[in-house]
Design a protein around this motif. Structure first.
Motif, PDB file in Angstrom:
ATOM      1  N   SER A 203      36.810   3.822 -11.862  1.00 16.87           N
ATOM      2  CA  SER A 203      37.982   4.659 -11.636  1.00 16.87           C
ATOM      3  C   SER A 203      39.251   3.816 -11.570  1.00 16.87           C
ATOM      4  O   SER A 203      40.334   4.257 -11.969  1.00 16.87           O
ATOM      5  N   ALA A 204      39.143   2.564 -11.078  1.00 18.63           N
ATOM      6  CA  ALA A 204      40.304   1.675 -11.051  1.00 18.63           C
ATOM      7  C   ALA A 204      40.743   1.310 -12.468  1.00 18.63           C
ATOM      8  O   ALA A 204      41.946   1.226 -12.752  1.00 18.63           O
ATOM      9  N   VAL A 205      39.783   1.095 -13.359  1.00 15.91           N
ATOM     10  CA  VAL A 205      40.116   0.833 -14.761  1.00 15.91           C
ATOM     11  C   VAL A 205      40.868   2.019 -15.348  1.00 15.91           C
ATOM     12  O   VAL A 205      41.896   1.867 -16.027  1.00 15.91           O
ATOM     13  N   ALA A 206      40.362   3.230 -15.073  1.00 17.85           N
ATOM     14  CA  ALA A 206      41.035   4.435 -15.553  1.00 17.85           C
ATOM     15  C   ALA A 206      42.443   4.536 -14.985  1.00 17.85           C
ATOM     16  O   ALA A 206      43.400   4.857 -15.698  1.00 17.85           O
ATOM     17  N   GLY A 207      42.585   4.261 -13.673  1.00 19.39           N
ATOM     18  CA  GLY A 207      43.898   4.358 -13.045  1.00 19.39           C
ATOM     19  C   GLY A 207      44.882   3.348 -13.592  1.00 19.39           C
ATOM     20  O   GLY A 207      46.071   3.656 -13.792  1.00 19.39           O
ATOM     21  N   LEU A 208      44.417   2.124 -13.842  1.00 24.13           N
ATOM     22  CA  LEU A 208      45.295   1.102 -14.405  1.00 24.13           C
ATOM     23  C   LEU A 208      45.755   1.501 -15.801  1.00 24.13           C
ATOM     24  O   LEU A 208      46.944   1.369 -16.135  1.00 24.13           O
ATOM     25  N   TRP A 209      44.842   2.018 -16.613  1.00 22.49           N
ATOM     26  CA  TRP A 209      45.219   2.444 -17.968  1.00 22.49           C
ATOM     27  C   TRP A 209      46.230   3.580 -17.918  1.00 22.49           C
ATOM     28  O   TRP A 209      47.241   3.552 -18.634  1.00 22.49           O
ATOM     29  N   MET A 210      45.988   4.571 -17.055  1.00 20.92           N
ATOM     30  CA  MET A 210      46.917   5.700 -16.954  1.00 20.92           C
ATOM     31  C   MET A 210      48.279   5.250 -16.451  1.00 20.92           C
ATOM     32  O   MET A 210      49.318   5.745 -16.897  1.00 20.92           O
ATOM     33  N   THR A 211      48.295   4.285 -15.523  1.00 20.14           N
ATOM     34  CA  THR A 211      49.565   3.768 -15.017  1.00 20.14           C
ATOM     35  C   THR A 211      50.340   3.064 -16.123  1.00 20.14           C
ATOM     36  O   THR A 211      51.551   3.280 -16.295  1.00 20.14           O
ATOM     37  N   LEU A 212      49.658   2.226 -16.897  1.00 18.20           N
ATOM     38  CA  LEU A 212      50.319   1.480 -17.966  1.00 18.20           C
ATOM     39  C   LEU A 212      50.754   2.377 -19.119  1.00 18.20           C
ATOM     40  O   LEU A 212      51.618   1.983 -19.907  1.00 18.20           O
ATOM     41  N   GLN A 213      50.172   3.558 -19.199  1.00 12.46           N
ATOM     42  CA  GLN A 213      50.620   4.533 -20.196  1.00 12.46           C
ATOM     43  C   GLN A 213      51.904   5.238 -19.772  1.00 12.46           C
ATOM     44  O   GLN A 213      52.427   6.075 -20.489  1.00 12.46           O
ATOM     45  N   GLY A 214      52.405   4.926 -18.595  1.00  9.84           N
ATOM     46  CA  GLY A 214      53.612   5.556 -18.082  1.00  9.84           C
ATOM     47  C   GLY A 214      53.348   6.669 -17.099  1.00  9.84           C
ATOM     48  O   GLY A 214      54.282   7.317 -16.617  1.00  9.84           O
ATOM     49  N   GLY A 215      52.055   6.893 -16.767  1.00 10.17           N
ATOM     50  CA  GLY A 215      51.704   7.954 -15.841  1.00 10.17           C
ATOM     51  C   GLY A 215      51.564   9.299 -16.529  1.00 10.17           C
ATOM     52  O   GLY A 215      52.013   9.491 -17.664  1.00 10.17           O
ATOM     53  N   PHE A 216      50.960  10.223 -15.817  1.00  4.80           N
ATOM     54  CA  PHE A 216      50.734  11.577 -16.331  1.00  4.80           C
ATOM     55  C   PHE A 216      51.266  12.564 -15.290  1.00  4.80           C
ATOM     56  O   PHE A 216      50.505  13.165 -14.536  1.00  4.80           O
TER      57      PHE A 216
END
Length: 353
Positions: A203-216
């Motif tokens: 879930s941390a990997v998912a959160g880091l990716w979503m954060t670096l995408q600019g957030g949702f």
């Protein structure tokens, strides 16, 4: 907005407790009583992993242990011995792994603060936990008998008319949650330690990716387990699905980003996350300065909680609206108020010189 409202509720709670500290004692006793009933009679959310190990959350959720942790050192420093035992029992009745770690770190830091009385304070902190441990096992073993006695009492109160009306569900029943986890020795350690660790990491990997995408932000955020799973399967951040053998069902079981800071960042992006981290770090530094300036009254427990929780608690999503965020608002308000009081006290002394 909801998170800000929860933190604001903590500020209001602090203003009330600063005026009437007995409110904290009432909260501790009420919570301990609620969890004791849940633990003994399997009422509410209860998990029974073996004949001698269970956890009870009643209707308070599995973060109850975390927000109970500063109440124990507060009760010890306030010399409220009965309250300390009651809170210690509640912590063991509901104890999650991260919460017990947070408690251990807070108590260790507290003992280190009191240089001249470390041994005596360590004994005062350990005593309620030892008493709670002594109470724990007999209550686990007595739970089936208490449930049976509760059902007999409920049937007697209902009267013979209810009994002749046909079969009805018992008032109390042993929980079935958690039964498959530790009944087999070969999977107990994996279920309780390895599997949660894997889920938190993924879930941390998912959160880091979503954060670096600019957030949702807003409606773009995958707010359900199915939406989260669909996004992670479609995006496959950094090829993690193939590398770690993650299926859509496992993503659905994980359900969301579980790391608090990355969960915030996954919604609002890296800039908002950086601002949040700076704000929390600033309050934590104020708290450490208060301690360095000599803060030693019972409310230092909440200063320690703020710092320890902010640094160590990376497994509970405490930045979403809930009791832990309210307590962080409470503790942050105390830190700021104490810092302002120190400055106000220092100003006349500086003017006099």
């Amino acid at each position: 907005m909801q998170s800000a409202a929860a933190a604001g509720a903590g500020l209001l709670a602090y203003l009330a407790v600063a005026r009437w500290p007995a409110l904290l004692a009432l909260l501790g006793y009420a919570t301990a009583a609620l969890l004791a009933v849940s633990f003994v009679l399997d009422v509410g959310e209860v998990y029974s992993y073996s004949d001698v190990y269970k956890r009870a959350f009643s209707v308070l959720g599995d973060d109850v242990t975390t927000w109970l942790t500063p109440l124990l050192p507060w009760a010890v420093l306030s010399r409220r011995r009965l309250l300390a035992v009651a809170v210690a029992c509640a912590i063991l009745f509901s104890g999650t792994k991260i919460s017990l770690l947070l408690l251990a770190l807070q108590l260790a830091a507290l003992v280190l603060l009191y240089k001249g009385e470390r041994r005596a304070l360590a004994l005062r902190c350990a005593a309620p936990l030892l008493l709670a441990a002594v109470v724990y096992l007999p209550l686990v073993l007595a739970s089936p008998y208490a449930i049976a006695a509760g059902n007999r009492l409920a049937a007697a109160v209902a009267g013979p008319a209810t009994a002749t009306a046909g079969e009805s569900a018992p008032a109390f029943a042993p929980t079935r949650r958690g039964h498959g986890t530790c009944r087999q020795n070969d999977n107990c350690l994996g279920r309780l330690l390895a599997q949660p660790l894997r889920q938190r990491t993924v879930s941390a990997v998912a959160g880091l990716w979503m954060t670096l995408q600019g957030g949702f932000p807003g409606p773009r955020y995958p707010g359900t387990a199915d939406k989260f799973a669909d996004l992670m399967v479609a995006a496959n951040p950094w090829g993690v699905n193939e590398a770690w053998g993650i299926t859509r069902e496992e993503w659905r079981q994980i359900g969301t980003v579980q790391t608090p800071y990355l969960r915030f960042g996954s919604g609002y992006g890296p800039l908002a996350l950086a601002g949040l981290l700076l704000g929390i770090a600033g309050i934590a530094v104020l708290g450490l300065r208060n301690i360095a300036a000599g803060e030693r009254d019972p409310f230092v427990a909440f200063t320690l909680f703020f710092v320890v929780n902010a640094v160590v608690n990376q497994t509970q999503p405490w930045l979403v609206p809930g009791p832990i965020l309210v307590l962080m608002g409470f503790s942050g308000a105390h830190i700021v108020a104490r810092s302002l009081a120190h400055r106000a006290a220092a100003a006349p002394a500086g003017a006099a010189r």
